[in-house]
Design a protein around this motif. Structure first.
Motif, PDB file in Angstrom:
ATOM      1  N   ARG A 116       0.850  -1.190   0.000  1.00  0.00           N
ATOM      2  CA  ARG A 116       0.000   0.000   0.000  1.00  0.00           C
ATOM      3  C   ARG A 116       0.881   1.233   0.000  1.00  0.00           C
ATOM      4  O   ARG A 116       2.100   1.158   0.197  1.00  0.00           O
ATOM      5  N   ILE A 117       0.262   2.358  -0.215  1.00  0.00           N
ATOM      6  CA  ILE A 117       0.945   3.650  -0.053  1.00  0.00           C
ATOM      7  C   ILE A 117       0.402   4.295   1.216  1.00  0.00           C
ATOM      8  O   ILE A 117      -0.811   4.448   1.383  1.00  0.00           O
ATOM      9  N   PHE A 118       1.321   4.613   2.128  1.00  0.00           N
ATOM     10  CA  PHE A 118       0.939   5.265   3.374  1.00  0.00           C
ATOM     11  C   PHE A 118       1.697   6.586   3.476  1.00  0.00           C
ATOM     12  O   PHE A 118       2.923   6.607   3.494  1.00  0.00           O
ATOM     13  N   ASP A 119       0.928   7.661   3.528  1.00  0.00           N
ATOM     14  CA  ASP A 119       1.519   8.994   3.460  1.00  0.00           C
ATOM     15  C   ASP A 119       2.269   9.090   2.134  1.00  0.00           C
ATOM     16  O   ASP A 119       1.661   8.977   1.077  1.00  0.00           O
ATOM     17  N   LYS A 120       3.597   9.205   2.172  1.00  0.00           N
ATOM     18  CA  LYS A 120       4.358   9.297   0.914  1.00  0.00           C
ATOM     19  C   LYS A 120       5.237   8.074   0.686  1.00  0.00           C
ATOM     20  O   LYS A 120       6.033   8.041  -0.260  1.00  0.00           O
ATOM     21  N   ASP A 121       5.109   7.066   1.550  1.00  0.00           N
ATOM     22  CA  ASP A 121       5.935   5.866   1.449  1.00  0.00           C
ATOM     23  C   ASP A 121       5.157   4.699   0.864  1.00  0.00           C
ATOM     24  O   ASP A 121       3.932   4.607   1.016  1.00  0.00           O
ATOM     25  N   ILE A 122       5.910   3.801   0.222  1.00  0.00           N
ATOM     26  CA  ILE A 122       5.363   2.520  -0.219  1.00  0.00           C
ATOM     27  C   ILE A 122       5.656   1.505   0.879  1.00  0.00           C
ATOM     28  O   ILE A 122       6.820   1.307   1.262  1.00  0.00           O
ATOM     29  N   ILE A 123       4.626   0.871   1.408  1.00  0.00           N
ATOM     30  CA  ILE A 123       4.775  -0.102   2.485  1.00  0.00           C
ATOM     31  C   ILE A 123       4.447  -1.492   1.941  1.00  0.00           C
ATOM     32  O   ILE A 123       3.370  -1.709   1.372  1.00  0.00           O
ATOM     33  N   ILE A 124       5.394  -2.422   2.096  1.00  0.00           N
ATOM     34  CA  ILE A 124       5.171  -3.821   1.722  1.00  0.00           C
ATOM     35  C   ILE A 124       5.282  -4.650   2.988  1.00  0.00           C
ATOM     36  O   ILE A 124       6.304  -4.620   3.670  1.00  0.00           O
ATOM     37  N   GLU A 125       4.214  -5.403   3.312  1.00  0.00           N
ATOM     38  CA  GLU A 125       4.150  -6.130   4.570  1.00  0.00           C
ATOM     39  C   GLU A 125       4.021  -7.634   4.325  1.00  0.00           C
ATOM     40  O   GLU A 125       3.314  -8.076   3.420  1.00  0.00           O
ATOM     41  N   ALA A 126       4.699  -8.417   5.171  1.00  0.00           N
ATOM     42  CA  ALA A 126       4.545  -9.877   5.175  1.00  0.00           C
ATOM     43  C   ALA A 126       5.041 -10.383   6.517  1.00  0.00           C
ATOM     44  O   ALA A 126       5.806  -9.701   7.212  1.00  0.00           O
ATOM     45  N   GLY A 127       4.632 -11.616   6.868  1.00  0.00           N
ATOM     46  CA  GLY A 127       4.953 -12.126   8.185  1.00  0.00           C
ATOM     47  C   GLY A 127       6.218 -12.939   8.271  1.00  0.00           C
ATOM     48  O   GLY A 127       6.648 -13.306   9.360  1.00  0.00           O
ATOM     49  N   ASN A 128       6.833 -13.264   7.122  1.00  0.00           N
ATOM     50  CA  ASN A 128       8.074 -14.052   7.130  1.00  0.00           C
ATOM     51  C   ASN A 128       8.863 -13.743   5.868  1.00  0.00           C
ATOM     52  O   ASN A 128       8.360 -13.094   4.948  1.00  0.00           O
ATOM     53  N   GLU A 129      10.080 -14.214   5.824  1.00  0.00           N
ATOM     54  CA  GLU A 129      10.963 -13.871   4.709  1.00  0.00           C
ATOM     55  C   GLU A 129      10.452 -14.397   3.372  1.00  0.00           C
ATOM     56  O   GLU A 129      10.485 -13.705   2.362  1.00  0.00           O
ATOM     57  N   GLN A 130       9.945 -15.647   3.359  1.00  0.00           N
ATOM     58  CA  GLN A 130       9.439 -16.194   2.099  1.00  0.00           C
ATOM     59  C   GLN A 130       8.256 -15.397   1.581  1.00  0.00           C
ATOM     60  O   GLN A 130       8.174 -15.067   0.397  1.00  0.00           O
ATOM     61  N   ALA A 131       7.324 -15.067   2.463  1.00  0.00           N
ATOM     62  CA  ALA A 131       6.156 -14.295   2.049  1.00  0.00           C
ATOM     63  C   ALA A 131       6.562 -12.912   1.573  1.00  0.00           C
ATOM     64  O   ALA A 131       5.950 -12.360   0.647  1.00  0.00           O
ATOM     65  N   MET A 132       7.597 -12.338   2.179  1.00  0.00           N
ATOM     66  CA  MET A 132       8.060 -11.017   1.736  1.00  0.00           C
ATOM     67  C   MET A 132       8.662 -11.093   0.335  1.00  0.00           C
ATOM     68  O   MET A 132       8.470 -10.192  -0.494  1.00  0.00           O
ATOM     69  N   VAL A 133       9.390 -12.163   0.050  1.00  0.00           N
ATOM     70  CA  VAL A 133       9.917 -12.348  -1.307  1.00  0.00           C
ATOM     71  C   VAL A 133       8.756 -12.465  -2.292  1.00  0.00           C
ATOM     72  O   VAL A 133       8.773 -11.859  -3.371  1.00  0.00           O
ATOM     73  N   TYR A 134       7.725 -13.242  -1.937  1.00  0.00           N
ATOM     74  CA  TYR A 134       6.535 -13.323  -2.779  1.00  0.00           C
ATOM     75  C   TYR A 134       5.942 -11.930  -3.012  1.00  0.00           C
ATOM     76  O   TYR A 134       5.553 -11.571  -4.134  1.00  0.00           O
ATOM     77  N   ALA A 135       5.865 -11.139  -1.939  1.00  0.00           N
ATOM     78  CA  ALA A 135       5.256  -9.809  -2.024  1.00  0.00           C
ATOM     79  C   ALA A 135       6.021  -8.900  -2.967  1.00  0.00           C
ATOM     80  O   ALA A 135       5.426  -8.161  -3.769  1.00  0.00           O
TER      81      ALA A 135
END
Length: 539
Positions: free
Chosen positions: A70-89
């Motif tokens: 998502r975009i929050f304020d002026k930043d792009i935020i990418i969220e996930a609960g673990n390293e593998q899911a973050m790579v997917y994201a």
């Protein structure tokens, strides 16, 4: 929600953002590398930053594989609960927002924009299928697999001790049969130690399997899943005690499941998996899987030409899933997208991929393994793998849009002609009754969707597609690979004159060898043998 204000990622090949993360360094490295390819700018990774805008990789629980960006304020935020899911994201964000495409292991599309600016809606998703695997060579590569959020074979091996067909690993006949034939199946009146099963009512067999499984677990303690399952044959035990259990449950799964439940009781911290396959597909009437027993249902008998949910020819497979659904909240389904005896033959099953996966997930399937081609290549392996991956991640995705996107991106100007061929052969297969067998081949369709007048149309469309790509030899090579199944069918069906056949065989042989194709039938027939035999037939 409404689109937020655009964020400038790079300007004139200069990075306009930094990547901020404390934990997700591998995902951050992937993101920085791709953004560099896209913009020709260098992006730094920092643990903290006061620079705005930033791309922030942040830990937040979105399930095992889920994520949010998502975009929050002026930043792009990418969220996930673990390293593998973050790579997917990260791969998903690059695909959906920036326009990257990961078509095959050797070809992906990376757009170039020295002044990259993005604007996107919030996206949050956690897949209904907790486990997703595709048996194609490309998807055995861990890096390519995670671009599609698929478990690669090497990754699977980290969590699985045994995958399937483990009875003889746990009680090998070469070690026990000579002295103890009673350990092995009484089948058709005699004890069988080769290409058969175990006698699951024998108490010594139980102790041997338990002891050997314990040894294997000690050698691989981190593996959570251990298959205690039948061998790949139908010679199950028919002794009095095994038969009694099977009759009580109305299925040969009775003796298997009773045995596996007892084994599972000794390994409460592991998941003991077993197959519902071949003669054990029918769910038991009485016995229920123990809490730590995992059922791997294989729908090997289903027709592949029409959706399983509605096809009369798949009534048995449909009922098997419905019955297991009643006693299992989490079914592992082993699905098939292959013709074992004709790996390169036309196999028009692309239209059923979406309906079938939706049907599976609506009926408690939470883990899906799609058996495609263990060998190199195979008919439309690039497209079929791509579609399976997208639909496993999101069963509600538009399969037609996925297919069109792939065809136009991978085959470029030839994409519309290949789509025309795909539509024509699927239409004709469906008109003929939709019969598509995983052990079938071209001869089965000689009077229907592969009859000569239609075959000529298919061949003409693909030859035209090849000619259309004369100006781009890389794309033309891909189109020639797409034409291999049609050449193969024409050779098997012996269409045309001797001269036509020799030309067709020559085209097939050159392209097959060019892509490193080895087998045209699993385990048995090589490309070289197929070509040699085809030439011998017409000389």
């Amino acid at each position: 929600m409404n689109l937020t204000k655009p964020i400038c990622i790079a300007e004139n090949k200069n990075a306009n953002v930094v990547i901020v993360t404390r934990e997700h360094k591998r995902a951050a490295g992937i993101l920085a590398r791709y953004l560099n390819q896209i913009t020709d700018a260098d992006f730094t990774i920092q643990e903290t930053s006061t620079i705005t805008p930033s791309i922030v990789l942040k830990t937040a629980d979105h399930g095992i594989s889920g994520f949010r960006y998502r975009i929050f304020d002026k930043d792009i935020i990418i969220e996930a609960g673990n390293e593998q899911a973050m790579v997917y994201a990260v791969y998903d964000w690059l695909e959906q927002v920036v326009g990257c495409r990961y078509y095959t292991r050797s070809y992906e599309y990376i757009p170039f924009d020295a002044n990259l600016t993005v604007c996107f809606e919030e996206y949050q998703y956690s897949p209904i299928l907790e486990y997703r695997e595709i048996l194609y060579r490309d998807y055995n590569d861990p890096e390519f697999s995670e671009k599609h959020k698929i478990t690669a074979g090497p990754k699977r091996e980290e969590s699985w001790g045994f995958w399937c067909h483990s009875f003889y690993t746990l009680c090998p006949p070469e070690e026990y049969f000579d002295e103890h034939p009673e350990y092995f199946a009484l089948h058709e009146g005699k004890r069988v130690g080769k290409d058969a099963q175990l006698c699951l009512s024998n108490p010594d067999v139980f102790e041997i399997v338990k002891k050997n499984l314990k040894k294997h677990i000690e050698m691989k303690p981190k593996a959570r899943y251990w298959s205690v399952s039948q061998n790949d044959n139908g010679a199950y035990c028919q002794c009095e005690k095994c038969r009694e259990m099977n009759e009580r449950d109305g299925s040969p799964i009775g003796s298997v499941l009773n045995f596996v439940n007892r084994i599972a009781d000794h390994f409460p911290d592991k998941v003991i998996s077993t197959l519902a396959y071949w003669y054990t597909r029918k769910a038991p009437a009485v016995t229920r899987p123990a809490d730590n027993v995992h059922i791997m249902l294989c729908n090997i008998e289903a027709n592949r030409g029409l959706p399983i949910e509605t096809d009369e020819k798949s009534e048995g497979s449909r009922q098997e899933l419905m019955d297991w659904k009643e006693i299992c909240e989490n079914v592992f389904l082993w699905d098939y997208c292959i013709q074992f005896r004709n790996l390169v033959s036309p196999f028009p099953n692309l239209r059923v991929l979406g309906p079938n996966i939706r049907f599976f997930t609506q009926n408690n399937v939470r883990s899906l393994f799609s058996q495609c081609n263990r060998e190199i290549g195979g008919e439309f392996h690039e497209l079929r793998g791509y579609m399976l991956a997208k639909l496993m991640w999101n069963p509600d995705a538009d399969e037609r849009a996925i297919m069109t996107d792939f065809l136009n991106g991978y085959y470029k100007q030839a994409g519309p002609l290949i789509l025309q061929y795909i539509d024509l052969i699927h239409d004709e297969m469906e008109k003929a009754g939709g019969e598509l067998n995983i052990f079938g081949g071209p001869l089965d369709a000689k009077d229907t969707y592969l009859r000569e007048e239609l075959y000529r149309q298919y061949e003409s469309l693909l030859e035209e597609a090849i000619s259309l790509t004369d100006c781009d030899k890389d794309v033309q090579f891909r189109v020639k690979t797409a034409a291999l199944p049609v050449y193969y069918a024409g050779i098997v069906l012996e269409y045309g004159s001797r001269e036509e056949q020799l030309v067709r065989i020559g085209k097939f042989a050159k392209q097959a060898r060019g892509i490193g194709l080895v087998m045209v039938e699993e385990w048995k027939i090589t490309v070289d043998k197929f070509v040699t035999d085809a030439v011998a037939k017409i000389e």
